[in-house]
Structures are given as structure tokens and as C-alpha cells.
Design a protein around this motif. Structure first.
Motif, PDB file in Angstrom:
ATOM      1  N   THR A 175       2.556   2.199  27.312  1.00 14.86           N
ATOM      2  CA  THR A 175       3.735   1.795  26.551  1.00 14.86           C
ATOM      3  C   THR A 175       4.163   2.821  25.522  1.00 14.86           C
ATOM      4  OG1 THR A 175       2.422   0.655  24.871  1.00 14.86           O
ATOM      5  CG2 THR A 175       3.056  -0.615  26.814  1.00 14.86           C
TER       6      THR A 175
ATOM      7  N   GLN B 171       8.876   4.566  27.416  1.00 13.69           N
ATOM      8  CA  GLN B 171      10.247   4.252  27.085  1.00 13.69           C
ATOM      9  C   GLN B 171      11.217   5.302  27.605  1.00 13.69           C
ATOM     10  OE1 GLN B 171       7.870   4.853  24.758  1.00 13.69           O
ATOM     11  NE2 GLN B 171       8.670   5.908  22.965  1.00 13.69           N
TER      12      GLN B 171
ATOM     13  N   TYR C 270      11.461   3.527  31.142  1.00 12.29           N
ATOM     14  CA  TYR C 270      11.700   2.103  31.294  1.00 12.29           C
ATOM     15  C   TYR C 270      11.519   1.401  29.956  1.00 12.29           C
ATOM     16  CZ  TYR C 270      11.201  -2.736  32.699  1.00 12.29           C
ATOM     17  OH  TYR C 270      11.369  -4.095  32.813  1.00 12.29           O
ATOM     18  N   ASN C 271      12.504   0.603  29.565  1.00 13.17           N
ATOM     19  CA  ASN C 271      12.429  -0.181  28.332  1.00 13.17           C
ATOM     20  C   ASN C 271      12.473  -1.654  28.698  1.00 13.17           C
ATOM     21  OD1 ASN C 271      12.624  -1.353  25.843  1.00 13.17           O
ATOM     22  ND2 ASN C 271      14.477  -0.275  25.198  1.00 13.17           N
TER      23      ASN C 271
ATOM     24  N   GLN D 106      15.172  -4.248  27.476  1.00 17.86           N
ATOM     25  CA  GLN D 106      16.507  -4.282  28.055  1.00 17.86           C
ATOM     26  C   GLN D 106      16.582  -5.089  29.353  1.00 17.86           C
ATOM     27  OE1 GLN D 106      18.917  -3.603  26.279  1.00 17.86           O
ATOM     28  NE2 GLN D 106      19.374  -1.443  26.032  1.00 17.86           N
TER      29      GLN D 106
ATOM     30  N   TYR E  41      23.462   5.540  25.564  1.00 18.82           N
ATOM     31  CA  TYR E  41      22.804   5.480  24.262  1.00 18.82           C
ATOM     32  C   TYR E  41      23.880   5.712  23.213  1.00 18.82           C
ATOM     33  CZ  TYR E  41      17.983   5.366  25.918  1.00 18.82           C
ATOM     34  OH  TYR E  41      16.795   4.987  26.479  1.00 18.82           O
TER      35      TYR E  41
ATOM     36  N   TRP F 291       9.785  -3.750  17.925  1.00 23.68           N
ATOM     37  CA  TRP F 291      10.757  -4.087  18.964  1.00 23.68           C
ATOM     38  C   TRP F 291      12.095  -3.439  18.651  1.00 23.68           C
ATOM     39  CZ3 TRP F 291      15.283  -6.762  18.093  1.00 23.68           C
ATOM     40  CH2 TRP F 291      15.955  -7.255  19.206  1.00 23.68           C
TER      41      TRP F 291
ATOM     42  N   PRO G 135      15.520  -0.599  20.424  1.00 26.93           N
ATOM     43  CA  PRO G 135      16.086   0.163  21.538  1.00 26.93           C
ATOM     44  C   PRO G 135      15.214   1.304  22.019  1.00 26.93           C
ATOM     45  CG  PRO G 135      17.167   0.761  19.478  1.00 26.93           C
ATOM     46  CD  PRO G 135      16.266  -0.386  19.171  1.00 26.93           C
ATOM     47  N   MET G 136      14.177   1.681  21.275  1.00 26.84           N
ATOM     48  CA  MET G 136      13.323   2.820  21.612  1.00 26.84           C
ATOM     49  C   MET G 136      14.132   4.112  21.583  1.00 26.84           C
ATOM     50  SD  MET G 136      10.671   1.350  24.434  1.00 26.84           S
ATOM     51  CE  MET G 136       9.632  -0.060  24.045  1.00 26.84           C
ATOM     52  N   THR G 137      13.524   5.196  22.022  1.00 29.23           N
ATOM     53  CA  THR G 137      14.149   6.507  21.875  1.00 29.23           C
ATOM     54  C   THR G 137      14.923   6.901  23.122  1.00 29.23           C
ATOM     55  OG1 THR G 137      12.124   7.565  22.650  1.00 29.23           O
ATOM     56  CG2 THR G 137      12.371   7.282  20.289  1.00 29.23           C
TER      57      THR G 137
END
Length: 644
Positions: free
Chosen positions: A41, A45, A48-49, A52, A218, A636, A638-640
Motif C-alpha cells: 500500500t 497508489q 491503483y487507489n 476511488q 488529477y 485517507w 486522493p494520494m499522489t
């Protein structure tokens, strides 16, 4: 419920190891070397996130339902035309069945072909313009049987290779076409190809247009609006637009950036996320209007850290004429009590035609401003926001069609189905009926002229904090508004929200009455510089014993009850047509006609009591749903952004 995807096993392809992630019917391959210290994990990211998944589940379901509706209409149109052609051939002496009915124009794939009594499947093309790993494109190809082709594009060469790998692994390489290009180039190229191919009448081809275009970048999708509105089919195509730049449209910190991207200024306040939806819709509508293209929002949602809108696109120069009247400015008391007033840019009203047998819409300048420089309730400065879309942001019939589809689909495929249903049902509750549509005009024009009578919501806790009082429960507040004869709903944007057609004067009266009956406030702590002072003064709660408390400072003290009664009467005359009906139906002798009248708000106010009966009145019946998602796990978000 956490939006987690099942973690698969490690497989080997072409001498490389991959870990599998399954979502819906699709399985994507993530390079095994993306693991760090045995934790997949930390770096996955990039590929795959799982957060979403709701985004993708919702997109797939909407395209599924919308596509089925679109295909039904196209097949009906084809069958009707084919039937007419068959009758014509029979009249001309041509034996039916000896000749296959083929499409006359290559740019109308929905006409299909007839052979041995069977209809070939019409074409249905999707563009996933910013595809990343290709998961969404693969799901479209796997889960939507009517889809004939999906173009999955990404500017990153490594992403394009990943899409090819995942399409091949899922067995949809024949449906998924992968391009490694700028999304604008892909869309403008399709526009240019159609413009260079015209029929005998000079109409451009539609063979290169897409039935659905999905934009999920993004950040903002604004740079793609112009290309997307032209390259999607203009006879009912669907735009799926996601914007994740919440820092820009969710507040006032970057108002200059919001204006440069979306052509409007945001609102600082509790309803900022619905304002964001309307800013984005107005930007898309303005892009389409230049080409005679009108939009109809089918579903518009503020979700977590992003907004997502689903927009039907139709070429209709007549409908575009109503855009000015469906565009509005907003005057906001964002530093005071939080109230607002809307101001339409234009006005569209029906006028009787010269023959006297009907009416037509005339578009004129709107009168303004709808607000003074200072807030009429608290005296603080009003700020201008917009322009933004002022029409309906959802299509009720479409949402009902989606809800009808939910029992038929598998929760194993749509892992966030309970949340999808909860948000759809909450979106339904936003609908507050407006005035009846005129019957003596073209029905299409009447529909095109509809504006949303309740564009925003309020939060009881926020408005109660202005008066420094305890907050009535949501059911209590809704019950009070219902008791006074108004309609109420809620918004999907915020928990505890209330949508209503009640004016702000009534909302403040409910709160001051709540203070008088149930929640006394400490009068000594209020000062004239506070936004709650003027509201409480008007209600007679503060300032009675101090002649200097007159707000204007240069007028003699007035009887508070008399002053407030006159103000409220004037406001109700402006905002409550139903209260004027009594006076309009009164004869010269002051006798009211025998027509049953609704009680006025004045009389209903006298009977308002904050008790259990009011809570019961305001409590919404029905099955409880997961309306608002909580953060599923730590860190938690949107991640990078993926790096090529």
C-alpha cells in the motif's frame, strides 16, 4: 464501509512479476517491485487507489443506465425508419425481404443493418481521455455489453503500456484501443476528422464522435471542456467530468484561480460545495453555448474531495437562448450571518403572441441588484460570487431509473453499492418543486426555462452559532418549517443540511422563537458589532431597555414588535405569493370569495410550539441509508499523482 479492493496474488508475465488487484469484473496488474518493506500500500497508489472505487462504480453504473436508455431510443428510431422504408418499398413494388436495409450514411451507426430479420448492434463508443492504469476503461469494456469500443488514452508512455497489459490480461484487447497522446489532441483530432467529412447537405459527420467522454484528471478538468463538448455526440451524448481541485472551488482562498478556470467566483460558506458544482456546470454550459449546444445535468455530486457531474449534451440553439436566465450571481453575507440572495443574469418570460392563441418566451434584461450593499438581516457587507449555473443539477427521472437498476446488479461487482444507493436517494431529496410550468407555450421551451428555486442549503448548527444559541435538532427545524407551510429536503453535500423554499426571514424567525421558547441566550454578551445583534434586536430579545441600541443610530426608538411586523409583512409580500392570494381574491367590500385559502404564515407562527409533535412532523420516514461516507482509514485521501 471501506472502499478496499481485494488483494490478489503474484503472477508472472513476460518475465516480470505483478500483483493483482480486482475491482468489479476487472483485474489489473501492479508491478510487484512497487512494494516497499513488504507493504504493497505504500507505493501502489501510483497504479491503483482503492479509495476511488466508489468513483468508478458510480461512473460505470451511470454509463450503464444512460447507455441503455440511449440505445433504446436509437433502436426505436431505427425501427421506425426501417418500417417506413419497408412500406415505401412495398408501395413501389419491391418485395420485402429481398433487399437488406443498410444505413445510408456511415456517420449514423445507430441505424444498424438488417439481415435475415436481425438488427446488428449499433455502435457505442467511449473515450477514457485520461486513463492512467486503464482500470475504468477495462471495466467499461467488461461490464457494459452494448459498448463496441473504448479508447483509453494517457499522456504517459508507461501508463499506455500498463493499459495495453491490463486490457490483454482481461481479454478485452479487441474492444480497448490504447493511445499515447495528449487528451486534447485526441478530441480535437476527432472533431477535425468529422469536419472534413460532410454529407450532401453540408452537415459534418458524426462517425468520429464519442457517445461518452470520461474526464478524470488529477486536479481540474476545465482545460478539456471545449474539446469534450465538441467531440461528444450532440444528439444525446454524455460527458462524465471529475474535478479534484477542491482547494480551488471549496472556499475563497484561491478565488482568482477559480475565476480563471471556471469563469466564476466561489462562495465562502457552508454551501460552498454546491456552489462548486454550479460553477463547473456553468463553465461547461458556456463552452457548449458557443456552438449551439445545450447541456442537461443528469446527476451532479460533491463526493469526498472531488466533484463529479454527468451531463447530457444536445445541439439545440433554441435551448441555448435560456442559458442567460439560468445563470446567476450570488450575494453572500459570508462574514456575517451566512445568508444569501440570488440574482439572475437575464430573465425569460412568456408573452402572448399576436394571434392570441398561445405564448412565446421573450428574453430580457433582469432588474437588479437583488440585494443591498449590506445584509438586510445582520448589517454586514455582502460579497458577490458567480456567475454560476442556476438550473436543476439533477434529473429526477434518471435517478429513479438508476435506483430501479440497483436491485438487478451484483454487490460483488459494485463493491460500494450501498453508498451509491444512499447518495442517489439523498440527491432525490434535494428536489423542491417550483411553480407549475405554463401550458400555453412550447413544452420544450417551458422545460428549458426552469430554474432551481432552492439552489443552496443551510446547516442548522451554523446559523444557530450566529445567535450563540443551542441548535434545534434537524427534525425539529424541519418540522418548524413544515408547520409554517414550507417544503423541506436535504443536500447530499453535507450531513445535517436542510434545503427549503422558506426565505431567510423565516429561518431567522424560527431560531429567535426557539430562543424564546427553549434556549435563552445571555443578552449581555451581545454587542452591536456582532452579526447576531440585529437579528436578536429585531426579535425583541436584546436592546429593549437601551435607547441607544437603535441600529441606524440616528432614528428615534421604535416599538420593536411593530417595526418587525412591518418588515416581515413586506418581505412576505415579496417572497410568499401564496400569502398574496387572499388579498387578490378579496372583493371591493372586503369579503373573501368562498374559495378555501391556506392559512397565512402569521397565523401559523402563533401556533408553533417546539415539542415532540414538531419533531415527529419533521422526521423523514422510510428506510435508512448510508447517506454520508466516513473516512475508511487513516491517511485517507486522493494520494499522489502517478509518476511516469
Amino acid at each position: 464501509m471501506a472502499d478496499e479492493a481485494p488483494l490478489g496474488h503474484v503472477i508472472e508475465r513476460d518475465g516480470k512479476q505483478f500483483r493483482t488487484f480486482t475491482e468489479g469484473k476487472a483485474t489489473i496488474l501492479v508491478p510487484h517491485e512497487a512494494e516497499v518493506d513488504g507493504d504493497a500500500t505504500k507505493e501502489q497508489q501510483v497504479f491503483y487507489n482503492p479509495i476511488q472505487q466508489y468513483n468508478r462504480d458510480l461512473s460505470t453504473l451511470v454509463v450503464k443506465v444512460y447507455g441503455e436508455i440511449l440505445m433504446e431510443k436509437r433502436m426505436e428510431s431505427f425501427n421506425a425508419k426501417n418500417s417506413k422504408q419497408g412500406k415505401k418499398r412495398k408501395r413501389d413494388g419491391i418485395e420485402q425481404g429481398n433487399e437488406a436495409a443498410t444505413p445510408q450514411h456511415a456517420d449514423h451507426p445507430e441505424k444498424g443493418k438488417m439481415e435475415n430479420g436481425h438488427v446488428y448492434k449499433p455502435a457505442f463508443k467511449i473515450l477514457d481521455a485520461l486513463s492512467a492504469s486503464g482500470l475504468r476503461a477495462v471495466r467499461y469494456a467488461l461490464e457494459l455489453p452494448f459498448v463496441t469500443s473504448v479508447t483509453a488514452n494517457d499522456l504517459s508512455a508507461s501508463a499506455a503500456e500498463s493499459i495495453k497489459l491490463n486490457a490483454d490480461h482481461n481479454g478485452v484487447a479487441d474492444k480497448v484501443t490504447v493511445t499515447n497522446d495528449d487528451a486534447l489532441a485526441v478530441m480535437y483530432r476527432s472533431i477535425a476528422s468529422d469536419l472534413s467529412k460532410r454529407d450532401k447537405r453540408g452537415n459534418a459527420s458524426k462517425s468520429h464522435k464519442f457517445d461518452v467522454i470520461d474526464l478524470d484528471p488529477y486536479g481540474t478538468a476545465a482545460p478539456f471542456f471545449d474539446a469534450a463538448i465538441q467531440s461528444v455526440r450532440d444528439d444525446g451524448g454524455l460527458l462524465v467530468i471529475t474535478c479534484t481541485d477542491s482547494a480551488v472551488w471549496a472556499g475563497h482562498s484561491y478565488c482568482e484561480k477559480t475565476y480563471s478556470l471556471y469563469g466564476g467566483v466561489p462562495v465562502k460558506g457552508m454551501h460552498s460545495h454546491e456552489v462548486a458544482l454550479r460553477l463547473i456546470l456553468n463553465a461547461v454550459a458556456s463552452s457548449g453555448a458557443r456552438y449551439g449546444i445545450a447541456i442537461e445535468p443528469m446527476l451532479s455530486l460533491s463526493i469526498d474531495f472531488y466533484t463529479k457531474v454527468f451531463i447530457k449534451v444536445t445541439r439545440s440553439p433554441s435551448a441555448v437562448k435560456f442559458l442567460g436566465a439560468k445563470t446567476m450571481l450570488v450575494y453572500s453575507c459570508d462574514q456575517g450571518c451566512g445568508s444569501w440572495e440570488t440574482q439572475p443574469i437575464l430573465k425569460s418570460r412568456p408573452f402572448a403572441n399576436k394571434k392570441g392563441n398561445g405564448s412565446f418566451y421573450k428574453h430580457t434584461m433582469a432588474q437588479g441588484p437583488s440585494s443591498d450593499r449590506l445584509c438586510q438581516y445582520c448589517g454586514f457587507k455582502m460579497h458577490v460570487s458567480g456567475p454560476m449555473f442556476g438550473g436543476r443539477i439533477h434529473n429526477q427521472d434518471f435517478i429513479h431509473r438508476m435506483l430501479d437498476e440497483i436491485p438487478k446488479i451484483s454487490p460483488e461487482v459494485y463493491g460500494t453499492l450501498s453508498r451509491v444507493e444512499g447518495m442517489l436517494r439523498t440527491a432525490l431529496e434535494e428536489y423542491i418543486p417550483g411553480p407549475d410550468l405554463p401550458t400555453d407555450v412550447d413544452p420544450k421551451d417551458a422545460e428549458a426555462a426552469v430554474v432551481d428555486p432552492t439552489p443552496f442549503f443551510f446547516i442548522p448548527g451554523k446559523v444557530a452559532s450566529t445567535l450563540s444559541c443551542s441548535t434545534p435538532t434537524d427534525d425539529m427545524f424541519r418540522g418548524a418549517l413544515l408547520h409554517l407551510g414550507y417544503q423541506v429536503g436535504r443536500s447530499h453535500c453535507r450531513p445535517g443540511s436542510i434545503k427549503t423554499d422558506a426565505p431567510w426571514s423565516t429561518i431567522w424567525w424560527v431560531l429567535t422563537e426557539w430562543i424564546k421558547q427553549k434556549s435563552p441566550v445571555k443578552v449581555s454578551k451581545f454587542k452591536e458589532s456582532m452579526p447576531g445583534w440585529k437579528i436578536l434586536y429585531g426579535a425583541g430579545i436584546v436592546g429593549r431597555e437601551d435607547e441607544k441600541s437603535n441600529l441606524k443610530g440616528n432614528a428615534e426608538p421604535e416599538d420593536t414588535d411593530t417595526k418587525m411586523e412591518g418588515t416581515e409583512t413586506q418581505q412576505r409580500q415579496q417572497q410568499q405569493p401564496k400569502d398574496k392570494e387572499v388579498s387578490e381574491k378579496t372583493g371591493t367590500e372586503g369579503k373573501v370569495e368562498e374559495q378555501k385559502e391556506l392559512p397565512s404564515e402569521e397565523s401559523l407562527r402563533k401556533t408553533l410550539v417546539f415539542d415532540d409533535a414538531l419533531i415527529k412532523l419533521g422526521r423523514q420516514k422510510g428506510t435508512r441509508y448510508m447517506r454520508y461516507q466516513v473516512n475508511p482509514h487513516k491517511y485517507w485521501g486522493p494520494m499522489t499523482r502517478a509518476k511516469g
